[in-house]
Design a protein around this motif. Structure first.
Motif: not given
Length: 110
Positions: A94-95, A97-98, A101-102
């Protein structure tokens, strides 16, 4: 007490100087007992062909029990993976992926 020279040496050994009497070692007292061997021979009868007492139902029961134990182990491994390993892997995923995305949005804006 008379001082007697040892059989192995003709001189008076040192243990006689201290006044200890010459004694036979303890292992010589039991040497005849330890050297005795008791042996008994019995005649064997003819041996049966095959294995007496073979029980195929008991063998099948043990095989099914082993199969059930293996399936239990597999189910427990799936439970451990779903409840322990996946959450441990999900947090870093999740980290990442974030962060991805950023960085993707910033590239699209520039």
């Amino acid at each position: 007490q008379p001082v007697v020279p040892c059989r192995c040496c003709s001189a008076i050994p040192r243990h006689h100087w201290t006044g200890y009497p010459l004694r036979k070692p303890q292992y010589l007292d039991r040497s005849a007992e330890l050297a005795t061997v008791n042996l008994s021979l019995t005649e064997r009868g003819p041996e049966a062909i095959g294995t007496p007492g073979w029980q195929p139902l008991q063998t099948a029961r043990r095989a099914l029990n082993a199969l059930v134990q293996t399936l239990k182990l597999g189910v427990e491994a799936v439970i451990w993976f779903a409840l322990f390993v996946l959450p441990l892997l999900a947090v870093p995923a999740l980290v990442l992926w974030v962060v991805w995305r950023l960085t993707r949005r910033r590239r699209a804006q520039s």
